[in-house]
Motif scaffolding. Structure first.
Motif, PDB file in Angstrom:
ATOM      1  N   ALA A 127       0.808  -1.225   0.000  1.00 39.30           N
ATOM      2  CA  ALA A 127       0.000   0.000   0.000  1.00 39.30           C
ATOM      3  C   ALA A 127       0.839   1.273   0.000  1.00 39.30           C
ATOM      4  O   ALA A 127       0.374   2.313  -0.460  1.00 39.30           O
ATOM      5  CB  ALA A 127      -0.953  -0.004   1.198  1.00 39.30           C
ATOM      6  N   ARG A 180       1.555  -5.982  -5.570  1.00 42.19           N
ATOM      7  CA  ARG A 180       0.127  -5.860  -5.887  1.00 42.19           C
ATOM      8  C   ARG A 180      -0.350  -7.054  -6.705  1.00 42.19           C
ATOM      9  O   ARG A 180      -1.361  -7.667  -6.376  1.00 42.19           O
ATOM     10  CB  ARG A 180      -0.146  -4.544  -6.622  1.00 42.19           C
ATOM     11  CG  ARG A 180      -1.637  -4.344  -6.904  1.00 42.19           C
ATOM     12  CD  ARG A 180      -1.929  -2.987  -7.502  1.00 42.19           C
ATOM     13  NE  ARG A 180      -3.306  -2.966  -7.967  1.00 42.19           N
ATOM     14  CZ  ARG A 180      -4.337  -2.449  -7.325  1.00 42.19           C
ATOM     15  NH1 ARG A 180      -4.165  -1.855  -6.186  1.00 42.19           N
ATOM     16  NH2 ARG A 180      -5.558  -2.511  -7.826  1.00 42.19           N
ATOM     17  N   HIS A 220       0.034  -4.245   5.538  1.00 42.59           N
ATOM     18  CA  HIS A 220      -0.886  -3.432   4.728  1.00 42.59           C
ATOM     19  C   HIS A 220      -2.199  -4.158   4.465  1.00 42.59           C
ATOM     20  O   HIS A 220      -3.267  -3.564   4.566  1.00 42.59           O
ATOM     21  CB  HIS A 220      -0.208  -3.038   3.399  1.00 42.59           C
ATOM     22  CG  HIS A 220       0.991  -2.170   3.625  1.00 42.59           C
ATOM     23  ND1 HIS A 220       1.948  -1.952   2.662  1.00 42.59           N
ATOM     24  CD2 HIS A 220       1.412  -1.480   4.719  1.00 42.59           C
ATOM     25  CE1 HIS A 220       2.889  -1.161   3.156  1.00 42.59           C
ATOM     26  NE2 HIS A 220       2.589  -0.867   4.403  1.00 42.59           N
ATOM     27  N   ALA A 238      -5.488  -2.652   6.244  1.00 41.32           N
ATOM     28  CA  ALA A 238      -6.512  -2.176   5.295  1.00 41.32           C
ATOM     29  C   ALA A 238      -7.727  -3.096   5.343  1.00 41.32           C
ATOM     30  O   ALA A 238      -8.867  -2.657   5.230  1.00 41.32           O
ATOM     31  CB  ALA A 238      -5.946  -2.124   3.881  1.00 41.32           C
ATOM     32  N   ASN A 273     -11.285  -0.482   7.450  1.00 37.67           N
ATOM     33  CA  ASN A 273     -12.357   0.171   6.692  1.00 37.67           C
ATOM     34  C   ASN A 273     -13.696  -0.552   6.781  1.00 37.67           C
ATOM     35  O   ASN A 273     -14.744   0.080   6.915  1.00 37.67           O
ATOM     36  CB  ASN A 273     -11.945   0.317   5.224  1.00 37.67           C
ATOM     37  CG  ASN A 273     -10.907   1.398   5.050  1.00 37.67           C
ATOM     38  OD1 ASN A 273     -10.863   2.340   5.827  1.00 37.67           O
ATOM     39  ND2 ASN A 273     -10.067   1.254   4.058  1.00 37.67           N
ATOM     40  N   GLY A 300      -9.263   9.641   0.617  1.00 36.52           N
ATOM     41  CA  GLY A 300      -8.680   8.501  -0.095  1.00 36.52           C
ATOM     42  C   GLY A 300      -7.244   8.254   0.321  1.00 36.52           C
ATOM     43  O   GLY A 300      -6.916   8.311   1.503  1.00 36.52           O
ATOM     44  N   SER A 306     -15.716   4.981  -3.060  1.00 36.11           N
ATOM     45  CA  SER A 306     -15.084   4.616  -1.772  1.00 36.11           C
ATOM     46  C   SER A 306     -13.790   3.845  -1.956  1.00 36.11           C
ATOM     47  O   SER A 306     -12.880   3.947  -1.145  1.00 36.11           O
ATOM     48  CB  SER A 306     -15.986   3.700  -0.952  1.00 36.11           C
ATOM     49  OG  SER A 306     -17.277   4.142  -0.955  1.00 36.11           O
ATOM     50  N   PHE A 307     -13.751   3.006  -3.019  1.00 33.47           N
ATOM     51  CA  PHE A 307     -12.581   2.147  -3.211  1.00 33.47           C
ATOM     52  C   PHE A 307     -11.567   2.789  -4.157  1.00 33.47           C
ATOM     53  O   PHE A 307     -10.646   2.137  -4.608  1.00 33.47           O
ATOM     54  CB  PHE A 307     -13.016   0.793  -3.783  1.00 33.47           C
ATOM     55  CG  PHE A 307     -13.921   0.024  -2.858  1.00 33.47           C
ATOM     56  CD1 PHE A 307     -13.438  -0.488  -1.665  1.00 33.47           C
ATOM     57  CD2 PHE A 307     -15.263  -0.176  -3.169  1.00 33.47           C
ATOM     58  CE1 PHE A 307     -14.258  -1.202  -0.807  1.00 33.47           C
ATOM     59  CE2 PHE A 307     -16.103  -0.880  -2.313  1.00 33.47           C
ATOM     60  CZ  PHE A 307     -15.597  -1.393  -1.120  1.00 33.47           C
ATOM     61  N   SER A 308     -11.768   4.081  -4.473  1.00 32.34           N
ATOM     62  CA  SER A 308     -10.911   4.803  -5.418  1.00 32.34           C
ATOM     63  C   SER A 308     -11.134   4.258  -6.840  1.00 32.34           C
ATOM     64  O   SER A 308     -12.176   3.627  -7.099  1.00 32.34           O
ATOM     65  CB  SER A 308      -9.445   4.712  -4.991  1.00 32.34           C
ATOM     66  OG  SER A 308      -8.638   5.552  -5.772  1.00 32.34           O
ATOM     67  N   ARG A 340      -4.545   1.785  -8.890  1.00 33.06           N
ATOM     68  CA  ARG A 340      -4.327   1.407  -7.487  1.00 33.06           C
ATOM     69  C   ARG A 340      -5.648   1.191  -6.765  1.00 33.06           C
ATOM     70  O   ARG A 340      -5.686   1.183  -5.525  1.00 33.06           O
ATOM     71  CB  ARG A 340      -3.515   2.485  -6.752  1.00 33.06           C
ATOM     72  CG  ARG A 340      -2.046   2.452  -7.070  1.00 33.06           C
ATOM     73  CD  ARG A 340      -1.195   3.218  -6.076  1.00 33.06           C
ATOM     74  NE  ARG A 340      -0.657   2.346  -5.056  1.00 33.06           N
ATOM     75  CZ  ARG A 340       0.635   2.318  -4.686  1.00 33.06           C
ATOM     76  NH1 ARG A 340       1.509   3.112  -5.248  1.00 33.06           N
ATOM     77  NH2 ARG A 340       1.030   1.484  -3.733  1.00 33.06           N
ATOM     78  N   CYS A 386      -8.677  -0.205  -4.731  1.00 29.50           N
ATOM     79  CA  CYS A 386      -8.568  -1.095  -3.571  1.00 29.50           C
ATOM     80  C   CYS A 386      -8.495  -2.574  -3.975  1.00 29.50           C
ATOM     81  O   CYS A 386      -9.364  -3.067  -4.702  1.00 29.50           O
ATOM     82  CB  CYS A 386      -9.764  -0.871  -2.660  1.00 29.50           C
ATOM     83  SG  CYS A 386      -9.847  -2.036  -1.306  1.00 29.50           S
ATOM     84  N   ARG A 435     -11.636  -4.847  -2.583  1.00 25.12           N
ATOM     85  CA  ARG A 435     -13.015  -4.374  -2.744  1.00 25.12           C
ATOM     86  C   ARG A 435     -14.038  -5.502  -2.852  1.00 25.12           C
ATOM     87  O   ARG A 435     -15.142  -5.383  -2.313  1.00 25.12           O
ATOM     88  CB  ARG A 435     -13.144  -3.379  -3.900  1.00 25.12           C
ATOM     89  CG  ARG A 435     -12.796  -3.943  -5.259  1.00 25.12           C
ATOM     90  CD  ARG A 435     -12.559  -2.831  -6.260  1.00 25.12           C
ATOM     91  NE  ARG A 435     -12.309  -3.343  -7.595  1.00 25.12           N
ATOM     92  CZ  ARG A 435     -11.164  -3.900  -7.987  1.00 25.12           C
ATOM     93  NH1 ARG A 435     -10.179  -4.057  -7.137  1.00 25.12           N
ATOM     94  NH2 ARG A 435     -10.999  -4.319  -9.224  1.00 25.12           N
TER      95      ARG A 435
END
Ligand code: HEM
Length: 507
Positions: free
Chosen positions: A125, A136, A305, A309, A313, A377, A439-441, A445, A447, A450
Motif C-alpha cells: 500500500a 500488488r 498493509h 486495510a 475500513n 482517499g 469509496s474504493f478509489s 491502485r 482497492c 473491494r
C-alpha cells in the motif's frame, strides 16, 4: 546622541520590515508564477500556503480537512490546486476526475514519507514502482486463489458472523459499544486468510493491538503528512516517535507469525497468504531470480498493509452502519421486512439472496456513501509531468481525491446530508447503478480488497439485522454523524442495545 541611535535603529527596523515584506512577496510571486498551467486554486501564505485556512476553518467552524477542502472545491470545481508547506497539491473533486487521473501510468506512485522504522516505501500500500507492481499483482492473485471475496469464501465469513452475533447476544439487550465486536470479527476474517489466526472476542491483549493499529492509521494521516513536508519533518514531534514505535511493534508481530509459518511450511500446499508468499520466495531463490521484490524484506510489510486495510475500513463502515440504523429506525425496519420476506426466520441470509434484496443493497450503498470512511482517499504522486483536463500536473506532485466532497456533492445527490437508500432505487424498486460511489478509489491502485469488502459488508450487515433489532439507548447523547479523522473517518464512541428479533416475535 540617543536620538541618533534611535534614528539609526528605527531605520534598520524599517529596512528589515521592508526586506521581510519584499521577500514574502517574492516568495509568493515565485510560487504563484511556478503555478504555470496548474489547475486553478486559492492563494495561500508564503510557505504555509492553504494550511492556515484549513486550521482556521477547523478553529472557527469545526470543519475537518475534507470538509474545508470541499468548500474550496465548491468554488473551483472538479480539480483544483493549492500550496502547503512550500509544495503544490492537486485535489480531485468528482468521480470522473479520479478515474481520469488515477488510470494514468504517471499516477501510480505514493508520495514519499520518511517515517523511521515503518513500512513506507515497502510492501504494497505504501510502495511505488516495481516493488508496488510485484506486491500488488502477487497479492491479488494469491487472495483470489485463497477464495477471498468469492462464493467459496461465503461459509467462512458466515461462520465468523454467527460468532459475532453470539457475542452481541451475550450483552442481553444491555447497552454496549459495537467497536470491538466489529473490529475483532472483521480482523478475524482477514487474519484467517493471511495467517490462519483468529482471536476470541474477550482477548484484551488483542484489543490493545487493534487500538494500536487504529492509532497508526490516524498518525499516518497527521504526522505522516507532516513528515513529508520540507523543514517540518525535522521537528521532534511526539506523534512521529509514536508512529515509529508502533510501526516496530506491528512489524515484530508479523515477523513472529512468519517465523512460525517457516517451521511447518509445505510450499506445494499453502494454507494461507503467508505460506503462499514464503513458497514464492523459495521458488524465486531456486530459479535464481535474485532481483525480485517478493522477498523476506517486503513480506512483513505486505502483511501489515493487507491486515490493517482489511480490518479498519470494513469494521468502521459497519460501526457507522449500526449508528445509522438506530438513527433511522424506519430504514432498519424496511431492511428487516425485506429480509423476513426473502430469507424468513429459519435460516441466515446468503449470497444467493442478494439479488432479491434491492432495498438492502441500496442501504449498503448508501452506507458507503454516507460513512465515507476514507474521506481523502490515499494520495498518489506523479512520476512525470502530464496533462489533466488541459492543465499541467508537474512531476512529483501529490494528488489527493476528496471522496467526501464527491459523496456529499449537492449537484450529484439530492439532500446529501440525509441517509436515504431510495436514491439508489428506481421507481419500480430495482437497484440503480452506483457510479457516483468512489469509496474504493479508481484506476491502477483501486482497492485490492473491494470484492472481499463488499461481500463482508453484505453478509455481516444482513446477519446483524436479521437477528437483532438495534435501538438507541434511552437518554443517551444525540448521535454525531461527523465522527473524527480525515485519513480514516471513525464514529465517536456511542452505545446501542440489541434485542433478538425472532425470540421477540415468538414471546
Ligand atoms: C469498506 C472497505 C474498504 C474501503 C472503503 C477501502 C478503500 C481503499 C482506498 C480508498 C484505497 C486507496 C486506493 C488508491 O490508492 O487509489 C485502498 C487501497 C487498498 N486497500 Fe482497501 N478498502 C476497503 C477494504 C479493503 C480490504 C477488505 C482489504 C483487504 C484485502 C483492502 C486492501 C487494500 C490494499 C492492500 C490497498 C492498497 C492498494 C495499492 O496501493 O495498490 N481494502 N482501499
Amino acid at each position: 546622541m540617543e536620538s541618533t541611535i534611535e534614528y539609526v535603529y528605527e531605520q534598520m527596523l524599517n529596512r528589515n520590515v521592508v526586506v521581510l515584506i519584499a521577500v514574502s512577496l517574492a516568495v509568493t510571486y515565485g510560487l504563484w508564477n511556478r503555478r504555470g498551467n496548474l489547475p486553478p486554486g486559492p492563494w495561500g501564505l508564503p510557505y504555509f500556503g492553504l494550511v492556515p485556512y484549513l486550521l482556521l476553518m477547523d478553529w472557527l467552524y469545526g470543519l475537518q480537512r475534507h470538509e474545508a477542502l470541499a468548500r474550496v472545491a465548491g468554488r473551483y470545481g472538479k480539480v483544483f490546486s493549492f500550496t502547503a508547506f512550500g509544495r503544490v497539491v492537486v485535489v480531485l473533486n468528482d468521480a470522473e476526475a479520479i478515474k481520469e487521473a488515477y488510470q494514468r501510468r504517471e499516477m501510480n506512485d505514493r508520495p514519499r514519507m520518511k517515517v523511521k522504522n515503518h513500512s513506507l516505501g515497502k510492501g504494497v500500500a505504501f510502495a511505488s514502482g516495481d516493488c508496488w507492481k510485484e506486491q500488488r499483482s502477487f497479492s491479488i492473485r494469491t487472495l483470489e486463489s485463497l477464495g477471498a471475496g468469492r462464493p467459496v469464501h461465503e461459509e467462512k465469513i458466515a461462520q465468523e458472523a454467527r460468532t459475532v452475533l453470539d457475542e452481541i447476544a451475550s450483552h442481553e439487550g444491555k447497552p454496549f459499544d459495537p467497536k470491538f465486536p466489529m473490529l475483532i470479527c472483521v480482523s478475524n476474517i482477514i487474519s484467517t486468510l493471511l495467517f490462519s489466526i483468529r482471536h476470541e472476542y474477550d482477548d484484551d491483549k488483542y484489543k490493545a493491538f487493534l487500538d494500536m493499529i487504529a492509532e497508526i492509521t490516524h498518525l499516518m494521516g497527521t504526522s505522516g503528512a507532516i513528515q513529508s513536508a520540507p523543514l517540518i519533518k525535522h521537528l521532534p514531534l511526539d506523534s512521529k516517535k509514536r508512529l515509529a514505535e508502533f510501526g516496530t511493534t506491528e512489524c515484530r508481530y508479523m515477523i513472529g507469525i512468519i517465523k512460525e509459518h517457516r517451521k511447518n511450511l509445505d510450499p506445494g500446499n499453502p494454507k494461507d497468504f503467508t505460506d503462499a508468499y514464503l513458497g514464492e520466495i523459495l521458488a524465486k531463490v531456486q530459479s535464481g531470480e535474485t532481483e525480485s521484490h517478493i522477498s523476506t524484506e517486503n513480506l512483513p510489510h505486505t502483511l501489515i498493509h493487507l491486515y490493517s486495510a482489511g480490518t479498519e475500513n470494513v469494521s468502521t463502515t459497519l460501526r457507522w452502519g449500526l449508528m445509522y440504523m438506530i438513527a433511522y429506525p424506519e430504514v432498519q425496519a424496511r431492511v428487516q421486512e425485506e429480509l423476513d420476506r426473502v430469507v424468513g426466520p429459519n435460516r441466515m441470509p446468503q449470497l444467493s439472496d442478494e439479488a432479491a434484496l434491492p432495498y438492502t443493497q441500496a442501504t449498503i450503498l448508501e452506507l458507503q456513501r454516507f460513512s465515507t470512511v476514507a474521506p481523502l482517499g490515499a494520495a498518489h504522486v506523479s512520476t512525470d509531468e502530464f496533462n489533466l483536463y488541459g492543465y499541467t500536473i508537474p512531476a512529483r506532485t501529490p494528488v489527493i481525491p476528496n471522496t467526501w466532497a464527491i459523496h456529499y456533492d449537492p449537484k450529484v445527490w439530492k439532500e446529501p446530508a440525509k441517509f436515504n437508500p431510495e436514491r439508489f432505487l428506481t421507481e419500480s424498486n430495482s437497484l440503480k447503478g452506483a457510479d457516483g460511489i468512489v469509496s474504493f478509489s479508481a484506476g491502477n491502485r483501486i482497492c485490492i480488497g473491494r470484492h472481499l469488502a463488499r461481500m463482508e459488508m453484505y453478509l455481516l450487515f444482513t446477519h446483524l439485522l436479521h437477528r437483532f433489532n438495534f435501538r438507541k439507548v434511552d437518554g443517551s447523547p444525540p448521535l454525531d454523524f461527523r465522527g473524527h479523522g480525515s485519513f480514516a473517518r471513525v464514529p465517536d464512541l456511542y452505545l446501542l442495545r440489541a434485542t433478538e428479533r425472532h425470540q421477540e416475535g415468538e414471546s
